[in-house]
Design an enzyme around this catalytic site. Sequence first.
Site, PDB file in Angstrom:
ATOM      1  N   LYS A 262     -13.044 -12.610  50.607  1.00 42.87           N
ATOM      2  CA  LYS A 262     -14.490 -12.351  50.627  1.00 42.87           C
ATOM      3  C   LYS A 262     -15.181 -13.241  49.604  1.00 42.87           C
ATOM      4  O   LYS A 262     -14.602 -13.590  48.564  1.00 42.87           O
ATOM      5  CB  LYS A 262     -14.831 -10.879  50.392  1.00 42.87           C
TER       6      LYS A 262
ATOM      7  N   ASP B 166     -13.590  -3.107  46.019  1.00 46.11           N
ATOM      8  CA  ASP B 166     -13.851  -4.079  47.095  1.00 46.11           C
ATOM      9  C   ASP B 166     -13.091  -3.749  48.384  1.00 46.11           C
ATOM     10  O   ASP B 166     -13.295  -4.395  49.409  1.00 46.11           O
ATOM     11  CB  ASP B 166     -13.422  -5.492  46.655  1.00 46.11           C
TER      12      ASP B 166
HETATM   13  P1  ATP Z   1     -11.624  -9.367  42.788  1.00 46.00           P
HETATM   14  O1  ATP Z   1     -12.512 -10.454  43.283  1.00 46.00           O
HETATM   15  O2  ATP Z   1     -11.453  -8.227  43.734  1.00 46.00           O
HETATM   16  O3  ATP Z   1     -11.937  -8.913  41.402  1.00 46.00           O
HETATM   17  P2  ATP Z   1      -9.738 -11.399  42.355  1.00 46.00           P
HETATM   18  O4  ATP Z   1      -9.796 -12.181  43.621  1.00 46.00           O
HETATM   19  O5  ATP Z   1     -10.490 -11.947  41.187  1.00 46.00           O
HETATM   20  O6  ATP Z   1     -10.168  -9.941  42.674  1.00 46.00           O
HETATM   21  P3  ATP Z   1      -6.948 -10.970  42.743  1.00 46.00           P
HETATM   22  O7  ATP Z   1      -6.554 -12.204  43.476  1.00 46.00           O
HETATM   23  O8  ATP Z   1      -7.040  -9.720  43.523  1.00 46.00           O
HETATM   24  O9  ATP Z   1      -8.278 -11.207  41.908  1.00 46.00           O
HETATM   25  O10 ATP Z   1      -5.898 -10.825  41.541  1.00 46.00           O
HETATM   26  C1  ATP Z   1      -6.193 -10.221  40.312  1.00 46.00           C
HETATM   27  C2  ATP Z   1      -4.896  -9.640  39.746  1.00 46.00           C
HETATM   28  O11 ATP Z   1      -4.527  -8.543  40.579  1.00 46.00           O
HETATM   29  C3  ATP Z   1      -3.732 -10.601  39.760  1.00 46.00           C
HETATM   30  O12 ATP Z   1      -3.577 -11.223  38.547  1.00 46.00           O
HETATM   31  C4  ATP Z   1      -2.535  -9.713  40.111  1.00 46.00           C
HETATM   32  O13 ATP Z   1      -1.786  -9.400  38.972  1.00 46.00           O
HETATM   33  C5  ATP Z   1      -3.118  -8.424  40.638  1.00 46.00           C
HETATM   34  N1  ATP Z   1      -2.765  -8.133  42.068  1.00 46.00           N
HETATM   35  C6  ATP Z   1      -2.462  -6.916  42.536  1.00 46.00           C
HETATM   36  N2  ATP Z   1      -2.217  -6.952  43.843  1.00 46.00           N
HETATM   37  C7  ATP Z   1      -2.356  -8.217  44.235  1.00 46.00           C
HETATM   38  C8  ATP Z   1      -2.227  -8.873  45.503  1.00 46.00           C
HETATM   39  N3  ATP Z   1      -1.883  -8.200  46.609  1.00 46.00           N
HETATM   40  N4  ATP Z   1      -2.480 -10.186  45.549  1.00 46.00           N
HETATM   41  C9  ATP Z   1      -2.842 -10.863  44.420  1.00 46.00           C
HETATM   42  N5  ATP Z   1      -2.950 -10.310  43.206  1.00 46.00           N
HETATM   43  C10 ATP Z   1      -2.721  -8.993  43.097  1.00 46.00           C
END
Ligand code: ATP
Length: 286
Positions: free
Chosen positions: A12, A137
């Site tokens: 997203k 989210d």
């Molecule tokens: P958001 O935008 O929802 O805040 P993000 O895209 O910034 O998320 P993610 O890629 O979801 O961040 O990853 C953040 C942290 O979540 C990672 O460092 C990891 O340790 C943890 N995590 C937990 N589940 C997952 C997953 N399925 N895929 C990736 N990271 C994950």
Amino acid sequence: MRERVQLKAPAKINLTLKVVGKRTDGYHELETVMQQIDLCDEITIITANEGIEVSSNNSEVPSDASNLAFKAALLIGEKLGLNNGFRIYIDKKIPIGAGLAGGSTNAAAVLLGINEMLGGLLDLGTLLDLGLQVGSDVPFCILGGTALARGRGEILEPLPSGLHLEVVLVKPPQQLETAEVYRDLKLYELHDQPNNRAFLEAWHKCDIIGLAAQMKNDLETVSITKCPEIVVIKERLVSLGALHTLMSGSGPSVIGIFSDREGAEKAWQTIKGEYQESFLSSSYSR
Ligand code: ATP
């Protein structure tokens, strides 16, 4: 019960992100337009005798209960009193810690996938409730398409699929932690906040120029302090023809919006030589 499902988990982006205030429960009250894009992880779920196992092609993806996909499988299993387990494989394409809801979309895919294995036992409302227990989210990632989200992200107003957005997405090498960005946000310093009403008017008119002018993210200033590369990428995308640039979520991913696919592709061909994690993408409809 079906033994195996495979499904896409789209990333997203936030087209607007307005922080309305801080709540007593510690979350921030938001008003944000969220959009799925066709940059997707691929999730495979296979039934197992017991327990939950998560594996991935990317070693940075946790395989324990901290993985949001793991949490989602546990939660739906408990809700339905299932006595079998699941093996989940995550083919990771979405950059991690990038503001693209990578973990949340994996959790959403697990809830949707397991429900599909069970022949659609749970209704959408129940899936959205379970999703919110995993993360703010996740409900949007279940609903998909484009939506205006309020509250901590769970009050969702689906928007008609409007303009097909052509996007170049660039993730600088650094990762940012969402919680840390919100922690450092000073509400009294926010000015020139997104005008979601004006955004929605432009959205309904399919007015790409009006839309681009309304794309703003209140978290950008905080994230730029932590990752100044965001500004460099924004300027680079503009020099390559982007109509507008915006950081997604809490960053540090930057999106450049282009008026046509050709322009986006040309920009991507150049910028992918400069930033390893550069993607040519477009909006993804339900
Ligand atoms: P958001 O935008 O929802 O805040 P993000 O895209 O910034 O998320 P993610 O890629 O979801 O961040 O990853 C953040 C942290 O979540 C990672 O460092 C990891 O340790 C943890 N995590 C937990 N589940 C997952 C997953 N399925 N895929 C990736 N990271 C994950």
